[in-house]
Design an enzyme around this catalytic site. Sequence first.
Site, PDB file in Angstrom:
ATOM      1  N   SER A 189       0.190   5.019   5.949  1.00 47.38           N
ATOM      2  CA  SER A 189       0.550   3.937   5.245  1.00 47.38           C
ATOM      3  C   SER A 189       1.858   3.234   5.962  1.00 47.38           C
ATOM      4  O   SER A 189       2.787   4.152   6.151  1.00 47.38           O
ATOM      5  CB  SER A 189       1.086   4.284   3.654  1.00 47.38           C
ATOM      6  OG  SER A 189      -0.210   4.766   3.213  1.00 47.38           O
ATOM      7  N   ARG A 204       8.356   8.523  -2.560  1.00 49.53           N
ATOM      8  CA  ARG A 204       8.644   8.390  -1.000  1.00 49.53           C
ATOM      9  C   ARG A 204      10.017   8.663  -0.477  1.00 49.53           C
ATOM     10  O   ARG A 204      10.554   7.975   0.327  1.00 49.53           O
ATOM     11  CB  ARG A 204       7.864   7.077  -0.570  1.00 49.53           C
ATOM     12  CG  ARG A 204       6.601   7.147  -0.504  1.00 49.53           C
ATOM     13  CD  ARG A 204       5.945   8.171   0.233  1.00 49.53           C
ATOM     14  NE  ARG A 204       4.301   8.075   0.537  1.00 49.53           N
ATOM     15  CZ  ARG A 204       3.487   8.402  -0.313  1.00 49.53           C
ATOM     16  NH1 ARG A 204       3.989   8.947  -1.616  1.00 49.53           N
ATOM     17  NH2 ARG A 204       2.156   8.301  -0.042  1.00 49.53           N
ATOM     18  N   GLU A 250       7.052   1.970   5.491  1.00 46.86           N
ATOM     19  CA  GLU A 250       7.204   3.410   4.962  1.00 46.86           C
ATOM     20  C   GLU A 250       7.542   4.296   5.986  1.00 46.86           C
ATOM     21  O   GLU A 250       8.526   5.343   5.824  1.00 46.86           O
ATOM     22  CB  GLU A 250       5.765   3.883   4.286  1.00 46.86           C
ATOM     23  CG  GLU A 250       6.136   5.202   3.490  1.00 46.86           C
ATOM     24  CD  GLU A 250       4.817   6.021   3.670  1.00 46.86           C
ATOM     25  OE1 GLU A 250       4.856   6.908   2.762  1.00 46.86           O
ATOM     26  OE2 GLU A 250       4.299   6.048   5.024  1.00 46.86           O
TER      27      GLU A 250
HETATM   28  N1  EPU Z   1      -6.915  -1.370  -1.270  1.00 46.03           N
HETATM   29  C1  EPU Z   1      -7.057  -2.545  -0.867  1.00 46.03           C
HETATM   30  N2  EPU Z   1      -7.450  -2.933   0.573  1.00 46.03           N
HETATM   31  C2  EPU Z   1      -7.493  -1.593   1.265  1.00 46.03           C
HETATM   32  C3  EPU Z   1      -7.305  -0.395   0.604  1.00 46.03           C
HETATM   33  C4  EPU Z   1      -6.840  -0.419  -0.502  1.00 46.03           C
HETATM   34  O1  EPU Z   1      -6.989  -3.712  -1.341  1.00 46.03           O
HETATM   35  O2  EPU Z   1      -7.828  -1.695   2.305  1.00 46.03           O
HETATM   36  C5  EPU Z   1      -6.291  -1.421  -2.555  1.00 46.03           C
HETATM   37  C6  EPU Z   1      -7.420  -1.252  -3.693  1.00 46.03           C
HETATM   38  O3  EPU Z   1      -7.108  -1.895  -4.874  1.00 46.03           O
HETATM   39  C7  EPU Z   1      -7.233   0.294  -4.112  1.00 46.03           C
HETATM   40  C8  EPU Z   1      -5.834   0.448  -3.882  1.00 46.03           C
HETATM   41  O4  EPU Z   1      -5.384  -0.571  -3.071  1.00 46.03           O
HETATM   42  O5  EPU Z   1      -8.000   0.799  -5.039  1.00 46.03           O
HETATM   43  C9  EPU Z   1      -5.226   1.695  -4.019  1.00 46.03           C
HETATM   44  O6  EPU Z   1      -5.512   2.209  -2.460  1.00 46.03           O
HETATM   45  P1  EPU Z   1      -5.761   3.762  -1.842  1.00 46.03           P
HETATM   46  O7  EPU Z   1      -6.026   4.702  -2.986  1.00 46.03           O
HETATM   47  O8  EPU Z   1      -6.032   3.664  -0.628  1.00 46.03           O
HETATM   48  O9  EPU Z   1      -4.027   4.133  -2.009  1.00 46.03           O
HETATM   49  P2  EPU Z   1      -2.933   3.351  -1.303  1.00 46.03           P
HETATM   50  O10 EPU Z   1      -2.154   3.066  -2.651  1.00 46.03           O
HETATM   51  O11 EPU Z   1      -3.197   2.203  -0.514  1.00 46.03           O
HETATM   52  C10 EPU Z   1      -1.279   5.575  -1.473  1.00 46.03           C
HETATM   53  C11 EPU Z   1      -0.416   6.058  -0.465  1.00 46.03           C
HETATM   54  C12 EPU Z   1      -1.037   7.019   0.720  1.00 46.03           C
HETATM   55  C13 EPU Z   1      -2.111   8.049  -0.336  1.00 46.03           C
HETATM   56  C14 EPU Z   1      -2.975   7.143  -1.062  1.00 46.03           C
HETATM   57  C15 EPU Z   1      -3.998   8.028  -2.175  1.00 46.03           C
HETATM   58  C16 EPU Z   1       1.665   4.683  -0.424  1.00 46.03           C
HETATM   59  C17 EPU Z   1       2.170   4.020   0.366  1.00 46.03           C
HETATM   60  N3  EPU Z   1       0.421   5.355   0.234  1.00 46.03           N
HETATM   61  O12 EPU Z   1      -2.140   4.663  -0.765  1.00 46.03           O
HETATM   62  O13 EPU Z   1      -0.219   7.852   1.473  1.00 46.03           O
HETATM   63  O14 EPU Z   1      -2.857   8.670   0.737  1.00 46.03           O
HETATM   64  O15 EPU Z   1      -2.313   6.294  -2.059  1.00 46.03           O
HETATM   65  O16 EPU Z   1      -3.127   8.708  -3.100  1.00 46.03           O
HETATM   66  O17 EPU Z   1       2.087   5.389  -1.377  1.00 46.03           O
HETATM   67  C18 EPU Z   1       0.869   7.684   3.310  1.00 46.03           C
HETATM   68  O18 EPU Z   1       1.888   7.620   2.728  1.00 46.03           O
HETATM   69  O19 EPU Z   1       1.187   7.719   4.677  1.00 46.03           O
HETATM   70  C19 EPU Z   1      -0.324   7.584   2.676  1.00 46.03           C
HETATM   71  C20 EPU Z   1      -1.625   7.538   3.396  1.00 46.03           C
END
Ligand code: EPU
Length: 353
Positions: A246, A169, A347
């Site tokens: 995010s 990022r 972010e």
């Molecule tokens: N999780 C929770 N609660 C939730 C959602 C997720 O506990 O409500 C935990 C779970 O363990 C899940 C893990 O977080 O398996 C990862 O969640 P997710 O796959 O939704 O990804 P994220 O790490 O929360 C990141 C990016 C997103 C991107 C997704 C998919 C960042 C800050 N965010 O989210 O990017 O779409 O991965 O690859 O790196 C953005 O930057 O605006 C964005 C949406």
Amino acid sequence: MQSTGLALQQDVPLAPLTTLGVGGCAQFLVRAEQVREVEAAVRFAESRQLPLLVLGGGSNLVVADRGWPGLVLQVALEGICHYHGQGSEVFEVGAGMNWDCFVAESVSLDCGGIECLSGIPGSVGGTPVQNVGAYGQEISQTVASVLAFDRRDNCVKPLKAAECGFAYRQSIFNSSQMGRYIILRVTYELFPAARPDLRYVDLERYFAGGERRPTLLDVRMAIREIRAAKGMLITAGDPDSRSAGSFFKNPILAEAQYVELERRAAESNLQVPNYPALARQKKVSAAWLVENSGFTKGYRRGRASISTKHALAIVNRGGATAAEILALRDEIQLRVNEIWGIRLEPEPVFVGF
Ligand code: EPU
């Protein structure tokens, strides 16, 4: 105001130009469809000593309630130029082009490399700034170069990917050289007849047991569906999508911090989720930290809330002010820090504060 040769607008509400929909007005706003209009806008701002804010799709912005006391430059340079490179397909894309339209176009031409970035709101010019990434792909893997107007040297400059300083990022555009460059065009090198990238657990699960190998289009459609289920796809009628995506980065921990996190989790009979996609970059899930600090999805404070579909998004429930969004941000940061000893870093970009 036409004397500058620019179609300047005054006192323009910025909230409707962002996905989160909060904040006040721009003192001046100009929409630039040509490079010379970008240059003229910069000259105008400098001649009046106005702070300049470059606006793309507004999908990662929190605008202050007092607005922007200066010039907002909306970069609206459009167009895709596509040609065959050496072993790759090259796309030069105008910074103002809608990102997802470009992804759709590349997928329809059977070019891989950005299919997992389907459904991300915003414009092409914003993608290098925060090195957009999702589902195992990051823009840094496919950006070949960026054409930008350099405000310091007052000229248009091509920058190779290696000069962009890409990290999670992060790029020079939002760190060491913030405010210096205005991105005009981005060149991507995609892979012809590519095999789709299915490393991410959500995608593996989606296609598990399928009889044929998914195509790039299958992956694009799957990603859009997965994003929609998380409120991370701008969808008319889905109030959870009125967000800046995010709101926090997934923290990258040093070994000792990680050990401490596991110790605290064990004390509460919890296990820190460990997914390959996170572990590869030594990241911890910020969404998990939020949900295990006393917050539930849908938690509300005034007209701001945590999304009902994903703990990492802060949503404007209708008519929220930037101050309400920030109050919820502060509350989450405070609680997570108290319980886990980790400071979540926001972010989105905050402007006018
Ligand atoms: N999780 C929770 N609660 C939730 C959602 C997720 O506990 O409500 C935990 C779970 O363990 C899940 C893990 O977080 O398996 C990862 O969640 P997710 O796959 O939704 O990804 P994220 O790490 O929360 C990141 C990016 C997103 C991107 C997704 C998919 C960042 C800050 N965010 O989210 O990017 O779409 O991965 O690859 O790196 C953005 O930057 O605006 C964005 C949406």
